[in-house]
Design a protein around this motif. Structure first.
Motif, PDB file in Angstrom:
ATOM      1  N   UNK A 206       3.616  -6.382 -13.062  1.00  0.00           N
ATOM      2  CA  UNK A 206       4.756  -5.059 -12.257  1.00  0.00           C
ATOM      3  C   UNK A 206       4.098  -4.903 -11.039  1.00  0.00           C
ATOM      4  N   UNK A 207       2.742  -4.722 -10.753  1.00  0.00           N
ATOM      5  CA  UNK A 207       2.279  -4.586  -9.253  1.00  0.00           C
ATOM      6  C   UNK A 207       2.553  -6.080  -8.644  1.00  0.00           C
ATOM      7  N   UNK A 208       3.269  -6.014  -7.572  1.00  0.00           N
ATOM      8  CA  UNK A 208       3.446  -7.289  -6.887  1.00  0.00           C
ATOM      9  C   UNK A 208       2.494  -7.507  -6.018  1.00  0.00           C
ATOM     10  N   UNK A 209       2.196  -9.085  -5.510  1.00  0.00           N
ATOM     11  CA  UNK A 209       1.032  -9.359  -4.792  1.00  0.00           C
ATOM     12  C   UNK A 209       1.373  -8.875  -3.125  1.00  0.00           C
ATOM     13  N   UNK A 210       2.915  -8.412  -2.870  1.00  0.00           N
ATOM     14  CA  UNK A 210       3.019  -8.010  -1.433  1.00  0.00           C
ATOM     15  C   UNK A 210       2.623  -6.569  -1.286  1.00  0.00           C
ATOM     16  N   UNK A 211       2.311  -6.057  -2.523  1.00  0.00           N
ATOM     17  CA  UNK A 211       1.785  -4.448  -2.407  1.00  0.00           C
ATOM     18  C   UNK A 211       0.572  -4.322  -2.503  1.00  0.00           C
ATOM     19  N   UNK A 212      -0.292  -5.471  -2.639  1.00  0.00           N
ATOM     20  CA  UNK A 212      -1.691  -5.359  -2.652  1.00  0.00           C
ATOM     21  C   UNK A 212      -2.321  -5.235  -1.105  1.00  0.00           C
ATOM     22  N   UNK A 213      -3.484  -4.328  -1.046  1.00  0.00           N
ATOM     23  CA  UNK A 213      -4.280  -4.120  -0.084  1.00  0.00           C
ATOM     24  C   UNK A 213      -5.417  -4.930   0.034  1.00  0.00           C
ATOM     25  N   UNK A 214      -5.928  -5.433   1.443  1.00  0.00           N
ATOM     26  CA  UNK A 214      -6.810  -6.259   1.676  1.00  0.00           C
ATOM     27  C   UNK A 214      -8.177  -5.492   1.253  1.00  0.00           C
ATOM     28  N   UNK A 215      -9.081  -5.868   0.564  1.00  0.00           N
ATOM     29  CA  UNK A 215     -10.560  -5.674   0.313  1.00  0.00           C
ATOM     30  C   UNK A 215     -11.165  -5.722   1.686  1.00  0.00           C
ATOM     31  N   UNK A 216     -11.542  -4.453   2.383  1.00  0.00           N
ATOM     32  CA  UNK A 216     -12.082  -4.409   3.586  1.00  0.00           C
ATOM     33  C   UNK A 216     -13.534  -4.100   3.173  1.00  0.00           C
ATOM     34  N   UNK A 217     -14.371  -5.376   2.786  1.00  0.00           N
ATOM     35  CA  UNK A 217     -15.710  -5.228   2.653  1.00  0.00           C
ATOM     36  C   UNK A 217     -16.483  -5.485   4.068  1.00  0.00           C
ATOM     37  N   UNK A 218     -17.603  -5.615   3.997  1.00  0.00           N
ATOM     38  CA  UNK A 218     -18.627  -5.653   5.310  1.00  0.00           C
ATOM     39  C   UNK A 218     -18.378  -6.928   6.004  1.00  0.00           C
ATOM     40  N   UNK A 219     -18.060  -8.204   5.111  1.00  0.00           N
ATOM     41  CA  UNK A 219     -17.802  -9.285   5.984  1.00  0.00           C
ATOM     42  C   UNK A 219     -16.389  -9.513   6.309  1.00  0.00           C
ATOM     43  N   UNK A 220     -15.399  -8.915   5.405  1.00  0.00           N
ATOM     44  CA  UNK A 220     -13.806  -9.176   5.888  1.00  0.00           C
ATOM     45  C   UNK A 220     -13.681  -8.246   7.199  1.00  0.00           C
ATOM     46  N   UNK A 221     -14.357  -6.905   7.046  1.00  0.00           N
ATOM     47  CA  UNK A 221     -14.251  -6.025   8.280  1.00  0.00           C
ATOM     48  C   UNK A 221     -14.871  -6.651   9.477  1.00  0.00           C
ATOM     49  N   UNK A 222     -15.981  -7.402   9.589  1.00  0.00           N
ATOM     50  CA  UNK A 222     -16.633  -7.842  10.660  1.00  0.00           C
ATOM     51  C   UNK A 222     -15.844  -9.113  11.053  1.00  0.00           C
TER      52      UNK A 222
ATOM     53  N   UNK B  83       4.197 -12.312   3.984  1.00  0.00           N
ATOM     54  CA  UNK B  83       4.770 -10.836   3.306  1.00  0.00           C
ATOM     55  C   UNK B  83       4.708 -10.854   2.111  1.00  0.00           C
ATOM     56  N   UNK B  84       4.765 -12.180   1.320  1.00  0.00           N
ATOM     57  CA  UNK B  84       4.717 -12.047  -0.163  1.00  0.00           C
ATOM     58  C   UNK B  84       3.507 -11.940  -0.728  1.00  0.00           C
ATOM     59  N   UNK B  85       2.543 -12.762   0.170  1.00  0.00           N
ATOM     60  CA  UNK B  85       1.160 -12.599  -0.547  1.00  0.00           C
ATOM     61  C   UNK B  85       0.045 -12.596   0.644  1.00  0.00           C
TER      62      UNK B  85
END
Length: 255
Positions: free
Chosen positions: A190-206, A236-238
């Motif tokens: 039901x939740x669509x991949x387009x609705x997901x928010x990127x996990x902003x951990x230390x490595x991703x953020x840097x 935009x889809x994924x």
């Protein structure tokens, strides 16, 4: 922008593969085949995912051994004395009080529902930007039982406190994203991949900052939204598939 998209697409293809699983907390739900076991083990693995990845995986293995490696069955059928071993379970600031409340809520929930996805449906809508409401509503629902300990609330992040919600966003990526690469599970529809928010951990953020994808100075919910908006320009889809690229660049390539 096209050059950056091509670079990140290449890194997604490199890291979104089964070889990624072994040293990552996602290896924990991959030990199971029953959907409820995947949901439960994935939820604990995501919530406990801070610190060294090897330690996280070891602590999760310890936790599920206490449930006879059958978490759904344990939640439905355990007796009071079966909870005693959990009094000694601890990971960083996640202690026995937190563990027992998580077990209490999930036991109550699975006696009334088939899938943990239903707990995320309370704030759901079809809007692309629905995730803020989804996570706020889930947090309120998770702690609505009368005896929920105030101290445990900090372990389930919410945008209401401006948190980046990196661990819960990672969990949703695992459950929602669906492709043929065998890393994410895609068992929730039901939740669509387009609705997901990127996990902003230390490595991703840097890495994202190095690539000029984040302008906010702090790392909070608005930062996670800013990064995800940039990723939606590429797909935009994924958009959150690029988590593999940013995380892989950060932890494997020390970018």
């Amino acid at each position: 922008m096209q050059d950056l998209k091509g670079f990140l697409d290449e890194k997604v293809n490199l890291y979104n593969r089964p070889g990624f699983i072994q040293n990552d907390p996602i290896s924990i739900p991959h030990k199971f085949t029953k959907n409820q076991d995947i949901e439960i083990s994935g939820f604990f693995a995501a919530i406990l995912a801070w610190g060294q990845r090897k330690t996280i995986i070891n602590k999760c293995n310890e936790l599920f051994q206490l449930m006879d490696n059958a978490p759904h069955d344990f939640l439905l059928n355990h007796e009071e004395q079966d909870l005693r071993p959990f009094l000694s379970f601890k990971h960083r600031t996640f202690n026995d009080t937190d563990t027992l409340y998580f077990i209490h809520f999930l036991s109550w929930f699975y006696r009334n529902h088939e899938s943990l996805e239903e707990a995320f449906m309370i704030g759901w809508s079809e809007e692309e930007n629905a995730m803020g409401n989804i996570l706020k509503s889930f947090h309120e629902y998770f702690f609505h039982l009368p005896d929920s300990p105030p101290r445990t609330r900090k372990h389930v992040a919410t945008p209401a406190r401006k948190a980046a919600c990196k661990r819960i966003n990672m969990y949703l990526r695992w459950m929602v994203r669906s492709d043929n690469n065998g890393v994410d599970f895609g068992i929730w529809k039901r939740i669509q991949p387009s609705q997901l928010i990127c996990p902003c951990d230390l490595h991703v953020d840097r890495v994202a900052r190095k690539l000029g994808m984040i302008t906010r100075k702090q790392t909070d919910w608005l930062t996670a939204l800013e990064l995800t908006e940039r990723l939606r320009e590429f797909d935009p889809i994924d958009p959150v598939k690029y988590d593999f690229a940013l995380f892989g660049l950060g932890i494997e390539e020390k970018f």
